[in-house]
Design an enzyme around this catalytic site. Structure first.
Site, PDB file in Angstrom:
ATOM      1  N   ASP A 125      -4.868 -12.579   3.765  1.00 41.97           N
ATOM      2  CA  ASP A 125      -6.094 -11.965   4.290  1.00 41.97           C
ATOM      3  C   ASP A 125      -7.319 -12.204   3.406  1.00 41.97           C
ATOM      4  OD1 ASP A 125      -4.862 -10.288   2.479  1.00 41.97           O
ATOM      5  OD2 ASP A 125      -4.650  -8.594   3.857  1.00 41.97           O
ATOM      6  N   ASP A 182      -3.105 -10.402  -2.121  1.00 45.67           N
ATOM      7  CA  ASP A 182      -3.571  -9.863  -0.841  1.00 45.67           C
ATOM      8  C   ASP A 182      -5.015  -9.392  -1.059  1.00 45.67           C
ATOM      9  OD1 ASP A 182      -2.273  -8.416   1.893  1.00 45.67           O
ATOM     10  OD2 ASP A 182      -4.015  -7.368   1.039  1.00 45.67           O
ATOM     11  N   HIS A 213       0.814  -1.228   0.000  1.00 47.23           N
ATOM     12  CA  HIS A 213       0.000   0.000   0.000  1.00 47.23           C
ATOM     13  C   HIS A 213       0.846   1.277   0.000  1.00 47.23           C
ATOM     14  CE1 HIS A 213      -3.594  -2.286   0.432  1.00 47.23           C
ATOM     15  NE2 HIS A 213      -3.333  -2.704   1.659  1.00 47.23           N
ATOM     16  N   HIS A 261      -6.502  -6.859  -0.124  1.00 45.82           N
ATOM     17  CA  HIS A 261      -6.606  -5.416  -0.381  1.00 45.82           C
ATOM     18  C   HIS A 261      -5.946  -5.083  -1.724  1.00 45.82           C
ATOM     19  CE1 HIS A 261      -6.616  -5.931   4.107  1.00 45.82           C
ATOM     20  NE2 HIS A 261      -7.676  -5.149   3.974  1.00 45.82           N
TER      21      HIS A 261
HETATM   22  N1  Q9C Z   1      -8.894   0.319  10.631  1.00 42.45           N
HETATM   23  C1  Q9C Z   1      -2.355  -4.958   4.327  1.00 42.45           C
HETATM   24  O1  Q9C Z   1      -3.031  -5.963   4.255  1.00 42.45           O
HETATM   25  N2  Q9C Z   1      -7.712  -0.755   7.085  1.00 42.45           N
HETATM   26  N3  Q9C Z   1      -2.875  -3.801   4.766  1.00 42.45           N
HETATM   27  C2  Q9C Z   1      -8.132  -1.638   8.110  1.00 42.45           C
HETATM   28  C3  Q9C Z   1      -9.205  -0.997  10.263  1.00 42.45           C
HETATM   29  C4  Q9C Z   1      -6.358  -0.912   6.578  1.00 42.45           C
HETATM   30  C5  Q9C Z   1      -4.261  -3.691   5.130  1.00 42.45           C
HETATM   31  C6  Q9C Z   1      -9.392  -1.169   8.778  1.00 42.45           C
HETATM   32  C7  Q9C Z   1      -6.097  -2.219   5.914  1.00 42.45           C
HETATM   33  C8  Q9C Z   1      -4.671  -2.304   5.399  1.00 42.45           C
HETATM   34  C9  Q9C Z   1      -0.909  -4.987   4.008  1.00 42.45           C
HETATM   35 ZN    ZN Z   2      -4.145  -6.900   2.896  1.00 43.42          ZN
END
Ligand code: Q9C
Ligand code: ZN
Length: 370
Positions: free
Chosen positions: A265, A177, A140, A179
């Site tokens: 994830d 991933d 990200h 995301h």
């Molecule tokens: N505040 C990776 O998987 N938002 N990053 C989560 C809770 C961020 C995930 C919601 C998610 C980032 C590397």
């Molecule tokens: Zn992720």
């Protein structure tokens, strides 16, 4: 008991990855220490590799940190300066949801360096393929700010360094991933020599990115592929996306090297994603990528670790991927194999409709196999 490995698979990790801190202070009444991105699940992958004896069948790789000049292939000097300052003065926020403690930049440079080392060992032919179990994650991180627990764009920086220093030509970056892989998308949006493909849960994080219409621009038009699968997708949707998008697109591109941003994830127990994948399915996806790389570029395949927030499930997903990369099999039974039996694993019409759209936008319908 471990059956002998069929391939030389590099495995990289380091104790320093597991002391990196990402706790956020959420405000009044909420105690300190809350974090999704913690060392626990990732450390357990490494532990399972040791307790099973799988490590004896893997080639141990060790990281060296990337240098400032390496970071500047993508990140702005102002951003790197800011990280340096914060890291030296107790830590802080790199941007959005990216808290880190003292020395966080050094660990991030070691994480990017570990990712590069896996790539280097593969390109040098020291190993057939490799997995870098690093922290913090990277996919990200954008040019001038950290996002989503990522300070530095690990795999992007590794790809840029490999292209600059190892004479690597055409590179695929595949991101599974859950995301969106927004960092690599940004880095290579106008670059025709790096094909970026992201499979992710539709509008999860970053919320307004990862759309099918974002196909790259200029000379890079067509070299960015987003597959925003609906929440609730399982094996059927991922296999459909592989068969009709990933495999034809990678074949058409004809890479010299395949890189994977590997998060767990999209696993069925993850607290941040709502997909259904079982450890076995991560193994299947790994096998598909491995066979593609064997067909197209001498098997040159390196993976780096991104997200995965179920401390219970991620270790089994990681083990399964390493078994598949190396061809060695442990006798560990996945306690969550019941996920595979969910009826919702089957491809549904609203999922294949998204894949249809990607196939149409990228003209992939007529691409044929080997
Ligand atoms: N505040 C990776 O998987 N938002 N990053 C989560 C809770 C961020 C995930 C919601 C998610 C980032 C590397
Ligand atoms: Zn992720």
């Amino acid at each position: 008991m471990v059956n002998p490995a069929q391939r030389r698979t590099g495995f990289l990790s380091d104790d320093r990855y597991f002391v990196h801190r990402t706790e956020e202070m959420l405000g009044p009444y909420v105690g300190p220490g809350l974090a999704f991105e913690t060392p626990a699940g990732k450390r357990l992958i490494r532990e399972l590799v040791r307790t099973t004896g799988l490590d004896e069948h893997l080639v141990a790789l060790a990281p060296t940190p990337l240098e400032r000049a390496d970071l500047l292939r993508f990140h702005t000097p102002e951003y790197v300066d800011r990280l340096e300052q914060l890291s030296a003065t107790g830590g802080g926020s790199a941007g959005e949801e990216t808290m880190f403690g003292p020395g966080g930049l050094e660990t991030a440079m070691l994480s990017a360096g570990g990712t590069y080392e896996a790539v280097r060992a593969v390109v040098a032919g020291e190993v057939d393929n490799a997995y870098a179990l690093v922290r913090p994650p990277g996919h990200h991180a954008e040019r001038d700010w950290g996002r989503g627990y990522c300070l530095l764009a690990n795999l992007t920086l590794a790809a840029l360094k490999a292209r600059a220093e190892l004479g690597v030509g055409r590179v695929v970056i595949l991101d599974w991933d859950v995301h969106h892989g927004n960092g690599a998308e940004q880095a290579f949006y106008e670059d025709p020599d790096v094909l970026t493909i992201s499979l992710h849960q539709d509008r999860l994080y970053p919320r307004d990115s990862g759309m099918v219409e974002h196909i790259g621009s200029g000379a890079g038009t067509g070299a960015n592929i987003n597959v925003p699968l609906p929440g609730g997708s399982g094996r059927g949707a991922y296999v459909d996306a592989f068969e009709r998008v990933v495999e034809p697109a990678v074949r058409r591109f004809s890479p010299d090297l395949v890189l994977v941003s590997s998060g767990f994830d999209a696993g069925g127990l993850d607290p941040l994603g709502r997909m259904l994948l079982a450890a076995q399915t991560f193994g299947e996806l790994t096998q598909r990528v491995r066979l593609l790389a064997e067909d197209l570029c001498g098997g040159r395949l390196a993976m780096t670790h991104e997200g995965g927030y179920s401390e219970l499930h991620a270790p089994f997903c990681g083990l399964r991927v390493l078994e598949e990369l190396s061809g060695a099999a442990t006798s560990v039974a996945d306690p969550f194999s019941y996920l595979s039996g969910y009826p919702a694993q089957a491809l549904a019409a609203h999922q294949s409709a998204v894949v249809d759209e990607v196939v149409a936008v990228h003209g992939l319908a007529s691409v044929t196999g080997p």
